[in-house]
Design an enzyme around this catalytic site. Structure first.
Site: not given
Length: 463
Positions: A122, A152, A224
């Protein structure tokens, strides 16, 4: 004068008697023993029990892990181009509007000295340009190598003449609840930032049967794709998500286990895509009325409700009602324990399953197979490869069987049909179907050729 002397003498005797009585009846012995045996001195100065492992957090050294990690964590900038609002000139000349750059940021972890970097899917999704900034503030353009939306995880690469600091993958299967970990990210381009916490839980499922490590190390937007490391500096996870109603950290963060990330990276480099091994089972849902009525709501393990035909599970001898208790050396308490471990395996790998069958523990060898079913893009149909039985019934050696139909297509009679061709593309298996459906244009016309169980042939025009 004589009277005063008598009173003083009485007072002295009374005090002596009182002190002697206290010493004799009330005061306990408290002394220090010093032993000089074996030329060593031992002093017991306190009788309060203490932990053999020291005083807790003050005994844990985070500095080495931090020093070994910060230079291997990078800042990742994702630049995408989107259409801006149309002006009067765009309307007049028929253009599509001005392309407006949108910038997203995240973190990444260098995993090799030649510039391979792991981050989240993402973080780099839909990027038209990727830039990576190292902890020494040098910036490089990056190339996308491959992604896996299911886990992911994404792999990118920068080219540089210098050898880069990097982190080696640790073994996330052996992380323990309560173990100290550091979350290292590069948020908001502040250079690497370190926070500390413990492993709060393992095999957390956030809705897609994924398996995450949960920690209470502070993670915020921009972290992230950063590193989760233990106190030895081993990479045990890739920080991925937080749960928050505000969008900021409130005490829970989640990381993709390093064993899953490592396997995804190896597959991307070796095969160009992720190789997933499947058992071919469906677990019974928990916390439902049906599960409560069957008495399986609080079972410790995975209760098998469905075994697919010609699947790895069926060939291994697994039957409906078996409860999976262990896979190899990993204890299985819930479904994400199982799916998390399977995410580290490939088709052809052999597992040792321990199942509870009628309160008898059995060990069954199981060889994982390739995926036999999937949901195709655009239409959202669930299709599966044909079994030998299907080929006889439908009188075809190729195609995929429709086993799930979204609500909007329920009236077209698609269920249980076999798709053999899409436009000019012959469909041999689910991979062919996935590619063909992925190429369907929203603005064109697509013809889907199907076969029914009675041999009838149908065409569906999709536009």
């Amino acid at each position: 004068m004589k009277r005063l002397a008598s009173l003083l003498l009485v007072s002295v005797f009374a005090g002596a008697i009182t002190l002697g009585a206290y010493k004799l009846f009330f005061e306990k012995e408290n002394f220090t023993i010093i032993s000089q045996e074996n030329n060593g001195g031992v002093v017991n100065a306190s009788y309060t029990p203490t932990s053999a492992r020291g005083s807790g957090i003050n005994e844990v050294d985070f500095t080495t892990a931090a020093e070994n990690t910060v230079n291997a964590v990078v800042h990742v900038k994702n630049i995408t181009l989107s259409k801006g609002p149309k002006t009067i000139f765009d309307v007049f000349y028929g253009t599509g509007g001005t392309a407006v750059p949108q910038v997203g940021t995240g973190s990444g972890v260098i995993i090799s000295s030649d510039g391979y970097i792991v981050t989240n899917n993402h973080v780099i999704n839909k990027a038209t340009q990727l830039q990576v900034t190292l902890n020494n503030n040098r910036t490089y353009n990056a190339e996308l190598i491959g992604t896996d939306p299911n886990s992911d995880i994404a792999l990118i690469k920068i080219d540089t003449n210098e050898k880069l600091p990097y982190l080696a993958f640790g073994d996330s299967d052996h992380t323990k609840i309560g173990e100290w970990v550091l979350a290292v990210g590069n948020p908001f381009n502040l250079t690497s930032t370190v926070t500390a916490g413990i492993v709060s839980a393992k095999a957390r499922n956030l809705g897609k049967n994924q398996s995450f490590i949960q920690t209470d190390a502070a993670v915020n937007p921009g972290n992230s794709g950063g590193a989760l490391v233990n106190t030895n500096g081993d990479l045990v996870g890739i920080n991925t998500a937080i749960t928050s109603q505000t969008g900021s950290y409130v005490g829970y963060s989640f990381a993709v286990p390093s064993n899953i990330a490592k396997k995804v990276v190896q597959d991307i480099l070796e095969y160009g895509n992720v190789q997933t091994g499947f058992m071919g089972i469906s677990p019974a849902p928990v916390n439902t009325r049906d599960a409560i009525e069957k008495g399986i709501n609080n079972i410790d393990g995975v209760y098998i409700e469905l075994v697919e035909d010609e699947s790895a599970a069926q060939e291994a001898g697994i039957v409906v009602g078996d409860i999976i208790k262990k896979v190899d050396e990993i204890d299985v308490h819930k479904y994400p324990d199982l799916t998390g471990y399977l995410s580290t395996k490939r088709p052809g790998d052999t597992l040792a399953l321990v199942v509870d069958r009628d309160k008898e523990l059995l060990t069954l060898p199981l060889i994982l197979k390739e995926r036999q079913s999937l949901v195709v893009p655009e239409m959202g149909l669930e299709v599966k490869n044909l079994t030998e039985h299907d080929k006889k019934v439908y009188k075809t050696n190729s195609g995929v069987k429709i086993i799930g139909v979204p609500e909007r297509y329920r009236g077209y009679g698609l269920s249980e049909k076999v798709i053999v061709k899409i436009d000019d593309h012959e469909i041999g298996n689910i991979d062919d179907a996935y590619t063909a459906f992925g190429g369907i244009s929203k603005y064109g016309k697509t013809v889907i050729f199907m076969v029914g169980s009675n041999g009838e042939r149908d065409r569906l025009i999709f536009q």
